[in-house]
Design a protein around this motif. Structure first.
Motif, short mmCIF file in Angstrom:
data_model
loop_
_atom_site.label_atom_id
_atom_site.label_comp_id
_atom_site.label_asym_id
_atom_site.label_seq_id
_atom_site.Cartn_x
_atom_site.Cartn_y
_atom_site.Cartn_z
N MET A 1 0.85 -1.19 0.00
CA MET A 1 0.00 0.00 0.00
C MET A 1 0.88 1.23 0.00
O MET A 1 1.89 1.29 0.69
N ARG A 2 0.45 2.21 -0.78
CA ARG A 2 1.14 3.49 -0.84
C ARG A 2 0.10 4.59 -0.80
O ARG A 2 -0.90 4.54 -1.51
N ILE A 3 0.33 5.59 0.04
CA ILE A 3 -0.61 6.70 0.21
C ILE A 3 0.03 7.98 -0.30
O ILE A 3 1.22 8.22 -0.07
N SER A 4 -0.77 8.79 -0.95
CA SER A 4 -0.33 10.13 -1.32
C SER A 4 -1.47 11.09 -0.99
O SER A 4 -2.63 10.70 -0.87
N VAL A 5 -1.11 12.35 -0.80
CA VAL A 5 -2.11 13.37 -0.50
C VAL A 5 -1.93 14.55 -1.43
O VAL A 5 -0.82 14.86 -1.86
N ASP A 6 -3.03 15.18 -1.75
CA ASP A 6 -3.03 16.41 -2.53
C ASP A 6 -3.36 17.54 -1.56
O ASP A 6 -4.53 17.81 -1.28
N ARG A 7 -2.32 18.16 -1.05
CA ARG A 7 -2.51 19.20 -0.04
C ARG A 7 -3.33 20.37 -0.57
O ARG A 7 -4.04 21.02 0.18
N SER A 8 -3.26 20.62 -1.88
CA SER A 8 -4.02 21.74 -2.44
C SER A 8 -5.52 21.44 -2.48
O SER A 8 -6.33 22.36 -2.54
N ALA A 9 -5.89 20.17 -2.45
CA ALA A 9 -7.31 19.79 -2.46
C ALA A 9 -7.90 19.69 -1.04
O ALA A 9 -9.11 19.72 -0.87
N CYS A 10 -7.05 19.59 -0.05
CA CYS A 10 -7.50 19.39 1.33
C CYS A 10 -8.26 20.61 1.84
O CYS A 10 -7.84 21.75 1.67
N ALA B 1 -5.97 -0.41 7.33
CA ALA B 1 -7.44 -0.33 7.29
C ALA B 1 -7.91 1.08 7.65
O ALA B 1 -8.81 1.63 6.99
N ALA B 2 -7.31 1.67 8.65
CA ALA B 2 -7.69 3.03 9.06
C ALA B 2 -7.34 4.04 7.96
O ALA B 2 -8.10 4.97 7.71
N ALA B 3 -6.22 3.84 7.29
CA ALA B 3 -5.82 4.74 6.20
C ALA B 3 -6.81 4.64 5.04
O ALA B 3 -7.18 5.65 4.45
N ARG B 4 -7.23 3.41 4.72
CA ARG B 4 -8.24 3.23 3.67
C ARG B 4 -9.54 3.93 4.01
O ARG B 4 -10.17 4.58 3.18
N GLU B 5 -9.96 3.80 5.26
CA GLU B 5 -11.21 4.44 5.69
C GLU B 5 -11.08 5.96 5.63
O GLU B 5 -12.00 6.65 5.20
N ALA B 6 -9.93 6.47 6.05
CA ALA B 6 -9.70 7.92 5.99
C ALA B 6 -9.80 8.43 4.55
O ALA B 6 -10.40 9.47 4.30
N ALA B 7 -9.22 7.69 3.62
CA ALA B 7 -9.31 8.08 2.21
C ALA B 7 -10.75 8.04 1.73
O ALA B 7 -11.19 8.93 0.99
N SER C 1 -11.58 14.15 -1.48
CA SER C 1 -10.80 13.10 -2.15
C SER C 1 -9.33 13.49 -2.29
O SER C 1 -8.69 13.22 -3.30
N ALA C 2 -8.79 14.11 -1.26
CA ALA C 2 -7.40 14.56 -1.26
C ALA C 2 -6.42 13.43 -0.96
O ALA C 2 -5.21 13.61 -1.11
N ILE C 3 -6.94 12.27 -0.54
CA ILE C 3 -6.08 11.14 -0.18
C ILE C 3 -6.24 10.05 -1.22
O ILE C 3 -7.36 9.64 -1.54
N THR C 4 -5.12 9.57 -1.73
CA THR C 4 -5.12 8.49 -2.70
C THR C 4 -4.40 7.29 -2.12
O THR C 4 -3.30 7.43 -1.55
N VAL C 5 -5.01 6.11 -2.24
CA VAL C 5 -4.41 4.87 -1.77
C VAL C 5 -4.16 3.98 -2.98
O VAL C 5 -5.07 3.72 -3.76
N ARG C 6 -2.94 3.55 -3.13
CA ARG C 6 -2.59 2.59 -4.19
C ARG C 6 -2.27 1.26 -3.53
O ARG C 6 -1.33 1.15 -2.75
N GLU C 7 -3.07 0.28 -3.84
CA GLU C 7 -2.91 -1.05 -3.25
C GLU C 7 -1.85 -1.87 -3.95
O GLU C 7 -1.34 -2.82 -3.40
N ASP C 8 -1.50 -1.51 -5.18
CA ASP C 8 -0.61 -2.33 -5.99
C ASP C 8 0.87 -2.07 -5.73
O ASP C 8 1.72 -2.56 -6.45
N VAL C 9 1.19 -1.32 -4.69
CA VAL C 9 2.58 -1.00 -4.38
C VAL C 9 2.95 -1.65 -3.05
O VAL C 9 2.26 -1.50 -2.07
N SER C 10 4.06 -2.36 -3.04
CA SER C 10 4.49 -3.01 -1.80
C SER C 10 5.07 -1.98 -0.83
O SER C 10 5.46 -0.88 -1.23
N ARG C 11 5.15 -2.34 0.43
CA ARG C 11 5.70 -1.46 1.45
C ARG C 11 7.17 -1.15 1.19
O ARG C 11 7.68 -0.14 1.62
#
Length: 70
Positions: free
Chosen positions: A1-10, A46-52, A58-68
């Protein structure tokens, strides 16, 4: 899982911080999201997914296809 945020959208609602405080924080001056862990520990995923999912802008993006380790 990899998370990114768009601070300008927040909008500073803070839901992400309430749901996943080990992954997200808010800037003291502007309340905008601060990403603490782009590759959260498994116990926080799980909490990060729920937050997104509940982010009102929709400022939080979760990519499941990326390993830790990536």
């Amino acid at each position: 899982m990899r998370i990114s945020v768009d601070r300008s959208a927040c909008c500073g609602a803070g839901n992400c911080v309430l749901l996943a405080p080990d992954v997200f924080d808010q800037g003291e001056d502007d309340g905008v999201v601060v990403l603490l862990a782009a590759a959260p520990a498994p116990e926080h995923e799980a909490a990060a997914r729920e937050a997104a999912a509940v982010c009102p802008t929709s400022a939080i993006t979760v990519r499941e296809d990326v390993s830790r380790d990536a």
